[in-house]
Design an enzyme around this catalytic site. Sequence first.
Site, PDB file in Angstrom:
ATOM      1  N   ARG A  49      21.264  44.378  36.800  1.00 58.11           N
ATOM      2  CA  ARG A  49      22.071  43.140  36.839  1.00 58.11           C
ATOM      3  C   ARG A  49      21.968  42.428  35.491  1.00 58.11           C
ATOM      4  O   ARG A  49      22.948  41.944  34.948  1.00 58.11           O
ATOM      5  CB  ARG A  49      21.603  42.218  37.983  1.00 58.11           C
ATOM      6  CG  ARG A  49      22.148  40.806  37.860  1.00 58.11           C
ATOM      7  CD  ARG A  49      22.075  39.979  39.145  1.00 58.11           C
ATOM      8  NE  ARG A  49      20.858  40.141  39.914  1.00 58.11           N
ATOM      9  CZ  ARG A  49      19.657  39.644  39.564  1.00 58.11           C
ATOM     10  NH1 ARG A  49      19.503  38.949  38.457  1.00 58.11           N
ATOM     11  NH2 ARG A  49      18.606  39.849  40.341  1.00 58.11           N
ATOM     12  N   TYR A 102      47.981  31.822  37.558  1.00 65.23           N
ATOM     13  CA  TYR A 102      47.719  32.769  38.642  1.00 65.23           C
ATOM     14  C   TYR A 102      47.193  31.985  39.858  1.00 65.23           C
ATOM     15  O   TYR A 102      46.312  31.134  39.706  1.00 65.23           O
ATOM     16  CB  TYR A 102      46.712  33.835  38.186  1.00 65.23           C
ATOM     17  CG  TYR A 102      46.205  34.668  39.324  1.00 65.23           C
ATOM     18  CD1 TYR A 102      47.087  35.384  40.131  1.00 65.23           C
ATOM     19  CD2 TYR A 102      44.850  34.714  39.634  1.00 65.23           C
ATOM     20  CE1 TYR A 102      46.638  36.125  41.201  1.00 65.23           C
ATOM     21  CE2 TYR A 102      44.391  35.473  40.705  1.00 65.23           C
ATOM     22  CZ  TYR A 102      45.285  36.174  41.485  1.00 65.23           C
ATOM     23  OH  TYR A 102      44.831  36.895  42.546  1.00 65.23           O
ATOM     24  N   ASP A 174      43.606  32.381  29.277  1.00 67.49           N
ATOM     25  CA  ASP A 174      43.682  33.605  30.075  1.00 67.49           C
ATOM     26  C   ASP A 174      44.694  34.522  29.385  1.00 67.49           C
ATOM     27  O   ASP A 174      45.897  34.252  29.388  1.00 67.49           O
ATOM     28  CB  ASP A 174      44.108  33.253  31.505  1.00 67.49           C
ATOM     29  CG  ASP A 174      44.073  34.466  32.426  1.00 67.49           C
ATOM     30  OD1 ASP A 174      44.265  35.598  31.929  1.00 67.49           O
ATOM     31  OD2 ASP A 174      43.866  34.280  33.639  1.00 67.49           O
ATOM     32  N   LYS A 199      43.652  44.677  34.917  1.00 69.80           N
ATOM     33  CA  LYS A 199      45.057  44.831  34.555  1.00 69.80           C
ATOM     34  C   LYS A 199      45.215  45.766  33.354  1.00 69.80           C
ATOM     35  O   LYS A 199      44.790  46.903  33.420  1.00 69.80           O
ATOM     36  CB  LYS A 199      45.656  43.433  34.341  1.00 69.80           C
ATOM     37  CG  LYS A 199      45.313  42.432  35.468  1.00 69.80           C
ATOM     38  CD  LYS A 199      45.924  42.856  36.773  1.00 69.80           C
ATOM     39  CE  LYS A 199      45.574  42.073  38.015  1.00 69.80           C
ATOM     40  NZ  LYS A 199      44.600  41.037  38.067  1.00 69.80           N
TER      41      LYS A 199
HETATM   42  O1  P1T Z   1      42.088  39.926  40.316  1.00 65.69           O
HETATM   43  P1  P1T Z   1      41.035  39.562  39.322  1.00 65.69           P
HETATM   44  O2  P1T Z   1      40.525  40.699  38.512  1.00 65.69           O
HETATM   45  O3  P1T Z   1      39.941  38.734  39.921  1.00 65.69           O
HETATM   46  O4  P1T Z   1      41.763  38.621  38.220  1.00 65.69           O
HETATM   47  C1  P1T Z   1      42.309  37.381  38.533  1.00 65.69           C
HETATM   48  C2  P1T Z   1      43.441  37.064  37.598  1.00 65.69           C
HETATM   49  C3  P1T Z   1      43.220  36.235  36.518  1.00 65.69           C
HETATM   50  N1  P1T Z   1      44.190  35.907  35.655  1.00 65.69           N
HETATM   51  C4  P1T Z   1      45.434  36.403  35.789  1.00 65.69           C
HETATM   52  C5  P1T Z   1      46.501  36.022  34.813  1.00 65.69           C
HETATM   53  C6  P1T Z   1      45.730  37.283  36.846  1.00 65.69           C
HETATM   54  O5  P1T Z   1      46.971  37.752  36.944  1.00 65.69           O
HETATM   55  C7  P1T Z   1      44.715  37.612  37.786  1.00 65.69           C
HETATM   56  C8  P1T Z   1      44.983  38.491  38.947  1.00 65.69           C
HETATM   57  N2  P1T Z   1      46.327  38.620  39.265  1.00 65.69           N
HETATM   58  C9  P1T Z   1      46.864  39.352  40.283  1.00 65.69           C
HETATM   59  C10 P1T Z   1      46.133  40.052  41.157  1.00 65.69           C
HETATM   60  C11 P1T Z   1      48.331  39.317  40.362  1.00 65.69           C
HETATM   61  O6  P1T Z   1      48.945  40.157  41.059  1.00 65.69           O
HETATM   62  O7  P1T Z   1      48.927  38.451  39.717  1.00 65.69           O
END
Ligand code: P1T
Length: 382
Positions: A49, A102, A174, A199
């Site tokens: 961790r 988001y 972001d 992503k």
């Molecule tokens: O899903 P996660 O890895 O926890 O990330 C969150 C997140 C943060 N910032 C942006 C701009 C994002 O698009 C996302 C996650 N978004 C999706 C799952 C979506 O379909 O838009």
Amino acid sequence: MKFATKAVHAGEEPDLDSGSGDVVIPIHLSATFARKDVDKPTRGYEYSRTGNPTRHALEVRLAALEDSKYALAFASGLAAETTLALTVLRKGDHVVASDDLYGGTRRLFVHTLSRFGVSISFVDARLTSRVMDGFRKNTKMVWLETPTNPLLTLSDIRALSRVAKRRGAITVVDNTFMSPYFQNPLKLGADVAVHSVTKFISGHSDSVGGALMLSDKKLYEELRFNQNALGAILSPFDSFLALRGSKTLPLRMERHQENAMKIAKFLLSHPKAKNVRYPGLKIHPQFNLAKRQMKGFGGMLSFDVDGGLPEVRRFLGRVKIFALAESLGGVESLVEHPASMTHASVPRGERVKLGITDNLVRLSVGIEDADDLIHDLAVALG
Ligand code: P1T
């Protein structure tokens, strides 16, 4: 080293002195690491961790890609965001954020962090003056998503970072939609870049992860402390997948962009597609800012399907290559309906005011053949 070279090599240089010379870093599954001396870890690692060699390799890669001094990898984008917020913010602090974010990020602040005495104001961050008006005495953080999810609007990172710094707040961007290949917020003055590694960076829709990139040593040390203290770390296997995926980030981003541009132009000419939103189109209201602060326009776009909810549902039900699914940034094309999926947690009134209507659909354009993708959309729009 240039970006494409770093994407392949940073963090994975073969170790011929003490290691076995692996060209690809092994997946270090060990939960714990033996030591010779009770006082200190022998090879730098004690417990997985706290630190893990595969995750460390990814963190070196991610810092190289954002050109930051430091990077930290987390179990998801939201785990990265949570760790950042709990590190920087205290009870009574205030955050100014883009109103188009988001849905999960908005939910984190509105429903969870509010219970710990953190307040947030959402403003139209396309306008620097609106962000300035949103400042209070206790504002500690400006949270930008640019381009935004799902409306693809932009904020001026350089101008806003300058304003925030003058008022003693940090700027968080972001950068998920552009990836470090097309935009580098830190170079524009932001303090922290946030990524959902799930992503474009990983790029294959087979792993969930998140990251923070920054260059301030003190903040890095506090975040690293909390990465361990809160424990929302990325697993060794997911670290490996992100390392593997990131090697082709430049190639994928170029293809995502090429396909997205072709699709945007096709949609512009289609009578059943309205309000096509893609930062690479000259008709995008912030095209000049997009050209100035980004090196490309990415693979994300959104548009309104003409008609009512039945027409939207019909379109979503008829696409074949585009999968109807949340998430984005993978090699495969996805389509989703923000009002019922990614942004369902935003109250309907606010959603509609922003432009996230029942007609809005979002495309994550993959790397397939553009002609096939356009044909798929043409048939589904009918
Ligand atoms: O899903 P996660 O890895 O926890 O990330 C969150 C997140 C943060 N910032 C942006 C701009 C994002 O698009 C996302 C996650 N978004 C999706 C799952 C979506 O379909 O838009």
